[in-house]
Design a protein around this motif. Structure first.
Motif, mmCIF file in Angstrom:
data_model
loop_
_atom_site.group_PDB
_atom_site.id
_atom_site.type_symbol
_atom_site.label_atom_id
_atom_site.label_comp_id
_atom_site.label_asym_id
_atom_site.label_seq_id
_atom_site.Cartn_x
_atom_site.Cartn_y
_atom_site.Cartn_z
ATOM 1 N N VAL A 40 -8.461 -44.214 23.374
ATOM 2 C CA VAL A 40 -7.690 -43.837 24.733
ATOM 3 C C VAL A 40 -5.970 -43.501 24.559
ATOM 4 C CG1 VAL A 40 -7.341 -44.642 26.901
ATOM 5 C CG2 VAL A 40 -9.349 -45.112 26.042
ATOM 6 N N LYS A 41 -5.488 -44.393 23.855
ATOM 7 C CA LYS A 41 -4.026 -44.114 23.310
ATOM 8 C C LYS A 41 -3.877 -42.795 22.903
ATOM 9 C CE LYS A 41 -0.182 -46.437 21.500
ATOM 10 N NZ LYS A 41 0.506 -47.735 20.636
ATOM 11 N N ASP A 42 -4.726 -42.626 21.797
ATOM 12 C CA ASP A 42 -4.522 -41.482 20.611
ATOM 13 C C ASP A 42 -4.829 -40.273 21.686
ATOM 14 O OD1 ASP A 42 -3.791 -43.039 18.910
ATOM 15 O OD2 ASP A 42 -5.826 -42.967 17.725
ATOM 16 N N VAL A 49 -10.861 -47.583 32.950
ATOM 17 C CA VAL A 49 -11.548 -48.458 32.158
ATOM 18 C C VAL A 49 -12.235 -49.560 32.875
ATOM 19 C CG1 VAL A 49 -11.081 -50.399 30.260
ATOM 20 C CG2 VAL A 49 -9.647 -48.190 30.381
ATOM 21 N N ILE A 50 -13.533 -49.609 32.804
ATOM 22 C CA ILE A 50 -14.212 -50.702 33.523
ATOM 23 C C ILE A 50 -15.006 -51.720 32.505
ATOM 24 C CG2 ILE A 50 -16.198 -50.835 35.069
ATOM 25 C CD1 ILE A 50 -15.321 -47.951 36.254
ATOM 26 N N ARG A 56 -16.596 -55.545 40.988
ATOM 27 C CA ARG A 56 -16.166 -54.733 42.120
ATOM 28 C C ARG A 56 -16.847 -53.258 41.728
ATOM 29 N NH1 ARG A 56 -10.148 -52.725 41.165
ATOM 30 N NH2 ARG A 56 -9.923 -53.498 38.855
ATOM 31 N N TYR A 57 -17.148 -53.138 40.418
ATOM 32 C CA TYR A 57 -17.574 -51.773 40.120
ATOM 33 C C TYR A 57 -19.032 -51.708 39.885
ATOM 34 C CZ TYR A 57 -12.620 -50.742 38.560
ATOM 35 O OH TYR A 57 -11.289 -50.622 38.496
ATOM 36 N N GLY A 75 -9.859 -38.108 39.996
ATOM 37 C CA GLY A 75 -8.468 -38.125 39.229
ATOM 38 C C GLY A 75 -8.342 -38.611 37.810
ATOM 39 N N TYR A 76 -9.466 -38.843 37.280
ATOM 40 C CA TYR A 76 -9.570 -39.707 35.858
ATOM 41 C C TYR A 76 -10.140 -38.473 34.852
ATOM 42 C CZ TYR A 76 -8.228 -44.062 37.510
ATOM 43 O OH TYR A 76 -7.534 -45.175 38.287
ATOM 44 N N GLU A 77 -9.736 -38.359 33.647
ATOM 45 C CA GLU A 77 -10.100 -37.340 32.649
ATOM 46 C C GLU A 77 -11.196 -38.030 31.719
ATOM 47 O OE1 GLU A 77 -6.561 -34.677 31.495
ATOM 48 O OE2 GLU A 77 -5.930 -36.891 31.512
ATOM 49 N N MET A 78 -11.130 -39.617 31.741
ATOM 50 C CA MET A 78 -12.218 -40.018 31.062
ATOM 51 C C MET A 78 -12.612 -41.411 31.609
ATOM 52 S SD MET A 78 -12.196 -40.735 26.799
ATOM 53 C CE MET A 78 -10.944 -41.966 26.467
ATOM 54 N N LEU A 79 -13.830 -41.975 31.366
ATOM 55 C CA LEU A 79 -14.517 -43.216 31.901
ATOM 56 C C LEU A 79 -14.837 -43.885 30.580
ATOM 57 C CD1 LEU A 79 -15.310 -45.014 33.842
ATOM 58 C CD2 LEU A 79 -17.826 -43.673 33.852
#
Length: 377
Positions: A40-42, A49-50, A56-57, A75-79
């Motif tokens: 994710v950082k790279d 992140v779930i 709650r998810y 609004g997110y690019e990756m799950l």
């Protein structure tokens, strides 16, 4: 100590070049979450992140409601869904996300294939790349250490295993405590919660028996008799242990030659630290009588890591005849068989005559302390 994981390269490349999602299996504590967080950082994408434990998810990811799913990931690019096996109907909901929101990159991890595989295999067929993360491999350590250093560390791997945290744990007492916690708190969790197993004592007794028998053919009937269980129950428990990535079976090669033995499997551990803590034996190699067994288990599992991370999946076996000829490990790929004999002590060993006669186009190699690194890295 941070060990660069080989699988990270593969997953990162797939996420950059493929529209499919990623599913990563592996035992608890092997580093799946750390691996994905680094990816994710790279990638530097806005990522939701779930964790499957976060209630709650769960309702949304179990809803089959496209509107709710869209709202969740807006609004997110990756799950990234960690410990996904805890979420009911996760497979069909991930299918909806994959089909209806294809621009969203997807990474899913699970600490056991007991439940997750059955939930996602059919809904996500053709929609994901599936990988397995193992405890740290020697081929991953070669980025940090030279061959001499890897050789001096080999005894540590045979005794304490290769779970990531063991590399940053100092002292034998602390390492034993870590392995004890790992064994008690993590390894049985999926078995008890997802496998529907309630008899912790029987599972531990079974694991101890298997731990003492690494390198030997295992009789389910003898295990059943010792444990006072049915043979079918023992087989089912071992199947659960395999799906939780604690042990794996190695079958005997049997091409219907009259003298070949192939009815019983050998059972090995994915990590020798786990094996050794089960029998409460973390003694140095000089004080042990099971070095040959440890060496065999170590080389086979390190070879499996190397092959898996390299995208190679040969059929693997051991080989033995009723007359006593045997080989510790066989690989078969592309119609060719390669036989290996493992020797911790340096001995001149020749291929068994019956192996050469029955499989004349096969190869044979002895793996010892002089050449083991070539075999595993």
């Amino acid at each position: 100590m941070k060990v660069p994981r080989k699988l990270a390269e593969t997953v990162l490349e797939k996420l950059k070049t493929s529209e499919k999602g990623i599913v990563i299996y592996g035992a608890r504590q092997v580093g799946k979450t750390t691996l994905v967080n680094q990816i994710v950082k790279d990638l530097n994408l806005k990522t939701l992140v779930i964790n499957g434990d976060q209630s709650r998810y769960i309702d949304v990811l179990s809803s089959r409601d496209l509107g709710k799913l869209r709202e969740l990931v807006a609004g997110y690019e990756m799950l990234f869904v960690d410990e996904a096996q805890r979420i009911p109907e996760i497979g069909i909901n991930l299918k909806i996300i994959r089909d209806e929101i294809p621009q969203l990159k997807l990474v899913v991890t699970g600490s056991s294939s007991l439940d997750l595989a059955s939930k996602i295999s059919e809904p996500l067929t053709g929609r994901v790349w599936t990988y397995r993360l193992y405890p740290v491999a020697v081929l991953e350590l070669k980025k940090l250490f030279n061959d001499f250093e890897l050789g001096t560390q080999m005894e540590e791997r045979l005794i304490y295993g290769s779970y990531p945290e063991i590399f940053s744990t100092e002292g034998s007492v602390q390492k034993k405590e870590y392995l004890q916690v790992l064994s008690d708190a993590y390894l049985y969790k999926d078995l008890l919660e997802l496998g529907g197993l309630r008899n912790t004592a029987k599972i531990r007794d079974l694991l101890k028996l298997l731990a003492f028998q690494i390198g030997s053919e295992v009789s389910l009937s003898e295990l059943a008799s010792t444990l006072e269980m049915s043979k079918e129950t023992v087989d089912r428990y071992i199947d659960f242990l395999e799906k939780s990535y604690i042990v794996f079976r190695l079958s005997g090669l049997n091409r219907n030659l009259r003298k070949e033995v192939g009815k019983m499997d050998k059972i090995f551990f994915y990590d020798l630290g786990v094996r050794n803590i089960l029998i409460d034996n973390l003694k140095p190699l000089k004080d042990r009588n099971d070095v040959g067994q440890l060496w065999e288990n170590f080389l086979i599992v390190e070879r499996m890591k190397k092959l898996a991370y390299g995208g190679e999946f040969p059929a693997i076996y051991f080989w033995r005849t009723y007359t006593g000829a045997e080989l510790d490990y066989i690989e078969e790929s592309g119609g060719k068989m390669s036989g290996f004999e493992f020797k911790y002590s340096k001995k001149i060993v020749r291929a068994p005559k019956s192996w050469s006669e029955n499989y004349p186009s096969s190869s044979f190699e002895v793996v010892d302390r002089d050449n083991w690194l070539e075999f595993v890295k």
